[in-house]
Design an enzyme around this catalytic site. Structure first.
Site, mmCIF file in Angstrom:
data_model
loop_
_atom_site.group_PDB
_atom_site.id
_atom_site.type_symbol
_atom_site.label_atom_id
_atom_site.label_comp_id
_atom_site.label_asym_id
_atom_site.label_seq_id
_atom_site.Cartn_x
_atom_site.Cartn_y
_atom_site.Cartn_z
ATOM 1 C CE1 TYR A 196 76.411 135.580 62.776
ATOM 2 C CE2 TYR A 196 75.253 134.354 61.082
ATOM 3 C CZ TYR A 196 76.428 134.732 61.691
ATOM 4 O OH TYR A 196 77.611 134.263 61.207
ATOM 5 N NE ARG A 211 86.366 140.738 58.089
ATOM 6 C CZ ARG A 211 85.519 139.775 58.476
ATOM 7 N NH1 ARG A 211 84.305 140.044 58.945
ATOM 8 N NH2 ARG A 211 85.883 138.512 58.434
ATOM 9 C CE LYS A 229 79.889 135.169 63.667
ATOM 10 N NZ LYS A 229 80.050 134.416 62.444
ATOM 11 C CD GLU A 232 83.144 135.679 64.097
ATOM 12 O OE1 GLU A 232 83.177 134.505 64.511
ATOM 13 O OE2 GLU A 232 82.948 135.968 62.903
ATOM 14 C CG ASP A 233 83.797 139.545 62.270
ATOM 15 O OD1 ASP A 233 84.049 138.506 61.624
ATOM 16 O OD2 ASP A 233 82.682 140.070 62.268
ATOM 17 C CG ASP A 256 83.163 131.881 62.783
ATOM 18 O OD1 ASP A 256 82.927 130.727 62.405
ATOM 19 O OD2 ASP A 256 82.324 132.795 62.763
ATOM 20 C CG ASN A 279 77.798 137.983 55.782
ATOM 21 O OD1 ASN A 279 76.878 137.648 55.071
ATOM 22 N ND2 ASN A 279 78.609 137.116 56.361
HETATM 23 N N1 LIG Z 1 79.595 134.016 54.531
HETATM 24 C C1 LIG Z 1 80.319 133.901 55.623
HETATM 25 O O1 LIG Z 1 80.112 133.001 56.462
HETATM 26 C C2 LIG Z 1 81.424 134.868 55.868
HETATM 27 C C3 LIG Z 1 81.547 135.993 55.115
HETATM 28 N N2 LIG Z 1 82.566 136.855 55.355
HETATM 29 C C4 LIG Z 1 82.579 138.089 54.599
HETATM 30 O O2 LIG Z 1 83.712 138.138 53.780
HETATM 31 C C5 LIG Z 1 84.022 139.487 53.546
HETATM 32 C C6 LIG Z 1 85.527 139.642 53.585
HETATM 33 O O3 LIG Z 1 86.061 139.378 54.857
HETATM 34 P P1 LIG Z 1 87.654 139.417 55.078
HETATM 35 O O4 LIG Z 1 88.296 138.495 54.118
HETATM 36 O O5 LIG Z 1 87.974 139.192 56.478
HETATM 37 O O6 LIG Z 1 87.921 140.943 54.707
HETATM 38 P P2 LIG Z 1 89.149 141.662 54.089
HETATM 39 O O7 LIG Z 1 88.831 143.103 54.100
HETATM 40 O O8 LIG Z 1 90.401 141.200 54.725
HETATM 41 O O9 LIG Z 1 89.201 141.141 52.592
HETATM 42 C C7 LIG Z 1 88.519 141.714 51.548
HETATM 43 C C8 LIG Z 1 89.191 141.295 50.266
HETATM 44 O O10 LIG Z 1 88.461 141.819 49.197
HETATM 45 C C9 LIG Z 1 89.345 142.530 48.349
HETATM 46 N N3 LIG Z 1 88.637 143.623 47.716
HETATM 47 C C10 LIG Z 1 88.165 144.756 48.263
HETATM 48 N N4 LIG Z 1 87.602 145.523 47.331
HETATM 49 C C11 LIG Z 1 87.733 144.863 46.165
HETATM 50 C C12 LIG Z 1 87.375 145.144 44.842
HETATM 51 N N5 LIG Z 1 86.746 146.272 44.505
HETATM 52 N N6 LIG Z 1 87.683 144.251 43.883
HETATM 53 C C13 LIG Z 1 88.296 143.100 44.214
HETATM 54 N N7 LIG Z 1 88.664 142.769 45.451
HETATM 55 C C14 LIG Z 1 88.394 143.645 46.409
HETATM 56 C C15 LIG Z 1 90.459 143.029 49.237
HETATM 57 O O11 LIG Z 1 91.602 143.347 48.440
HETATM 58 P P3 LIG Z 1 93.004 143.790 49.085
HETATM 59 O O12 LIG Z 1 93.569 142.541 49.676
HETATM 60 O O13 LIG Z 1 93.778 144.259 47.905
HETATM 61 O O14 LIG Z 1 92.703 144.838 50.081
HETATM 62 C C16 LIG Z 1 90.626 141.826 50.140
HETATM 63 O O15 LIG Z 1 91.437 140.870 49.519
HETATM 64 C C17 LIG Z 1 83.248 140.312 54.593
HETATM 65 O O16 LIG Z 1 82.171 140.967 53.969
HETATM 66 C C18 LIG Z 1 82.706 139.281 55.531
HETATM 67 O O17 LIG Z 1 81.451 139.626 56.029
HETATM 68 C C19 LIG Z 1 83.528 136.606 56.292
HETATM 69 C C20 LIG Z 1 83.441 135.501 57.071
HETATM 70 C C21 LIG Z 1 82.341 134.571 56.955
HETATM 71 C C1 LIG Z 2 79.672 135.600 58.986
HETATM 72 C C2 LIG Z 2 80.901 136.165 59.439
HETATM 73 O O1 LIG Z 2 81.563 135.602 60.290
HETATM 74 C C3 LIG Z 2 81.372 137.380 58.846
HETATM 75 O O2 LIG Z 2 80.758 137.885 57.919
HETATM 76 O O3 LIG Z 2 82.399 137.867 59.313
HETATM 77 MG MG LIG Z 3 83.045 136.844 61.071
#
Ligand SMILES: NC(=O)C1=CN([C@@H]2O[C@H](COP(=O)(O)OP(=O)(O)OC[C@H]3O[C@@H](n4cnc5c(N)ncnc54)[C@H](OP(=O)(O)O)[C@@H]3O)[C@@H](O)[C@H]2O)C=CC1
Ligand SMILES: CC(=O)C(=O)O
Ligand SMILES: [Mg+2]
Length: 564
Positions: free
Chosen positions: A88, A142, A160, A231-232, A254, A401
């Site tokens: 993972y 993504r 997963k 997912e993603d 998720d 991540n």
């Molecule tokens: N810990 C966990 O269990 C999980 C972790 N994640 C992690 O969360 C992260 C985001 O996922 P997701 O929300 O789908 O991705 P997105 O790409 O949709 O979202 C990223 C966000 O970060 C913002 N962003 C990017 N660069 C910057 C910066 N320099 N300064 C401030 N904000 C910034 C983007 O802004 P803008 O909207 O303006 O583009 C957007 O709002 C991934 O790395 C993923 O691995 C996800 C799911 C589970």
């Molecule tokens: C953990 C997870 O689901 C993610 O980073 O997208």
């Molecule tokens: Mg995910």
């Protein structure tokens, strides 16, 4: 006589009854003369640990799973904290990026936009239709924080689902990894001669939605007992398809809901500690989200229930939350905003954009800083020190991540807060020696939630996955810390206890499903909690201790052992 074994995850508390294995079918000469199962387990671990690179470990374990999935899951459960970073995050991220280069064997279902109109026949190709219970479906757009990987996203579905088997005892043959191929917008892959997906740019949302409507319908017909985990998907489609299908099919996202639940759980435990240190009430927490995508907004939505459970109104709860995106603080007067950001956009700020994180911290004065931005190192020394200056015990969760994209490291968070930080990250960090003690990082990853949430939804045969079920999974996790884990300062339980935790979560999820009357397996309603927990535990698949001789002899016979 049934064999009674102590499972690896139970510290001797739980006893596992296993049916006797069929007698081995030794064929003299086909296996080495002294092949012994226990020694072979040690041999497998020795082979794994001899690999220098994590991606080689990933490939080794992938082959082991194919060749002898009982041994794979047995070792996985025995060495959970060693295996999860390989099968993972973070290593699965690299496995995705290199999927087209390292590909060796089919291991899931590929459905492409070219199959539109005939998706039914593609699904029918799956060998174990009646067995299907859970599918993780990605479109690779993504993957973690690594961007659009196209068909290379398949290993995230596989990874997963391995955690569903290991963490919740879902039968391996009941899982279907699916990667949908709508093309990719990543030129590097389009130019790569080894790329396994369609060589075209992603299709428009209208065409994708027509496909998704057909796909979801045919999935429900082909696999009537199936739960779907999205997912993603990129943020726009993540919200779109969750809303479109959540009342029609058993499905959850998720990244929005699983992440929301796991972070709510860690936040509840952290907020209690932080409030005890500051003397400020739980309702006074101020939570800043750095990153406003599917994960950031998903967690923000789930955190609303923390404040409403503490007695705040919806409006008051919303005011405890601030979002930051790539343009800085999210507020309505800033201009046109993506739909998913509007609910939390601040209405009480109308000045010029606040772009710099330090300026935002100065303005918001948060008690908690959540990173879901895919931006490595965004929580600088100055930002972490500001959090420490604002709070006796600052809550800092860099959740992006894989680990290379974490907003800060555990070591930096500990050092720059003088050891005071309440910390959880998306990918794992090592424990740290600190001033004569050991500091343990939390792993705020949805892997704590989806196995138990999925198991509960499957066993209750839910028609849909409600918000209350997701919240129940979160509260179940928050309440699962043992006194020893509390003493160690943990925000999440030790991952070695995942089966025990998944069972507790599943019970809470089933009860929430019953309250909402979305359960179709209504016989479970009459059970007491104790009976229900026993029922859930009894349904978990366990790897067998198989004589290696038999396994290898079967392979030599050409019997297909591969399971997902
Ligand atoms: N810990 C966990 O269990 C999980 C972790 N994640 C992690 O969360 C992260 C985001 O996922 P997701 O929300 O789908 O991705 P997105 O790409 O949709 O979202 C990223 C966000 O970060 C913002 N962003 C990017 N660069 C910057 C910066 N320099 N300064 C401030 N904000 C910034 C983007 O802004 P803008 O909207 O303006 O583009 C957007 O709002 C991934 O790395 C993923 O691995 C996800 C799911 C589970
Ligand atoms: C953990 C997870 O689901 C993610 O980073 O997208
Ligand atoms: Mg995910």
């Amino acid at each position: 006589m049934p064999i009674v074994l102590t499972p690896y995850w139970s510290n001797g508390v739980q006893k596992l009854k296993m049916a006797p294995m069929p007698p081995p079918r030794p064929k003299h000469g086909l296996t080495p003369p002294t092949l012994d199962d226990e020694v072979h387990a040690a041999r497998c671990m020795q082979q794994l640990r001899s690999k220098d690179k994590d991606i080689e470990k990933y490939i080794y374990l992938s082959m082991l799973k194919e060749q002898d999935h009982h041994m794979f899951y047995r070792l996985c459960l025995q060495h959970m904290s060693e295996f999860t970073p390989i099968i993972y995050t973070p290593t699965v991220g690299q496995a995705c990026q290199e999927y087209s280069h390292n590909y060796r064997r089919p291991e899931g279902l590929f459905v492409s936009i070219k199959d539109k109109g005939k998706i039914k026949s593609v699904l029918r190709a799956w060998p174990k239709i009646d067995e299907a219970r859970i599918s993780v479906v990605t479109d690779g757009s993504r993957i973690l924080g690594l961007g659009d990987l196209g068909i290379n996203g398949m290993p995230i579905s596989i990874g997963k689902l391995s955690l569903y088997v290991a963490g919740a005892g879902i039968r391996p043959e009941s899982t279907i990894p699916i990667c949908l191929d709508f093309g990719t917008n990543t030129q590097k892959y389009l130019d790569d001669p080894l790329y396994l997906g369609l060589r075209k740019k992603r299709v428009a949302t209208t065409e994708m939605t027509e496909f998704m409507d057909e796909f979801m319908l045919e999935m429900s017909v082909a696999f009537p007992k199936l739960l779907v985990q999205f997912e993603d998907f990129s943020t726009d489609h993540a919200f779109l398809y969750l809303e479109r299908y959540r009342n029609q099919y058993p499905v959850f996202n998720d990244d929005i809901q699983g992440t929301g639940a796991v972070v709510l759980s860690g936040f509840i435990n952290a907020a209690r500690l932080s409030s005890a240190a500051s003397g400020r009430p739980l309702t006074s927490h101020r939570v800043l989200f750095f990153g406003a995508g599917s994960a950031g907004v998903g967690v923000a939505m789930q955190l609303m229930s923390f404040f409403t459970l503490e007695g705040l109104s919806e409006q008051e709860a919303r005011e405890r939350i601030w979002l930051v995106d790539s343009q800085g603080l999210v507020y309505t007067a800033r201009g046109e905003l993506a739909e998913h950001k509007r609910y939390f956009a601040r209405r009480d700020y109308t000045g010029p954009p606040i772009k710099d994180l330090l300026d935002v911290l100065e303005y918001v004065k948060p008690t908690a800083l959540m990173g879901l931005s895919t931006t490595s190192g965004a929580f600088t020394q100055a930002a972490i020190q500001t959090m420490a200056a604002l709070n006796p015990l600052p809550i800092i969760f860099p959740l992006s991540n894989p680990v290379a994209l974490s907003e800060c490291t555990f070591a930096d968070a500990v050092r720059h807060t003088d050891g005071k930080v309440l910390f959880a990250s998306g990918s794992p960090f090592h424990a740290l020696p600190w001033q004569g003690t050991t500091r343990y990082p939390g792993q705020g990853n949805n892997m704590y939630i989806f196995p138990g949430l999925g198991l509960g939804a499957i066993l209750a045969r839910c028609a849909s996955v409600t918000d209350a079920m997701v919240e129940a999974s979160s509260l179940g996790l928050a309440n699962s810390l043992t006194p020893e884990e509390v003493e160690m300062g943990l925000l999440y339980p030790q991952i070695e206890r995942i089966r025990e935790i998944s069972a507790q979560i599943a019970v809470a999820v089933i009860r929430a499903a019953q309250e909402a009357a979305v359960d179709r397996h209504t016989d479970l309603r009459a059970m007491s909690d104790k009976e229900l927990l026993a029922f859930v535990n009894g349904k978990m698949w366990n790897p067998s201790v198989r004589p290696a001789l038999s396994t290898l002899a079967e392979r030599a016979d050409g019997v297909l052992l591969s399971q997902y």
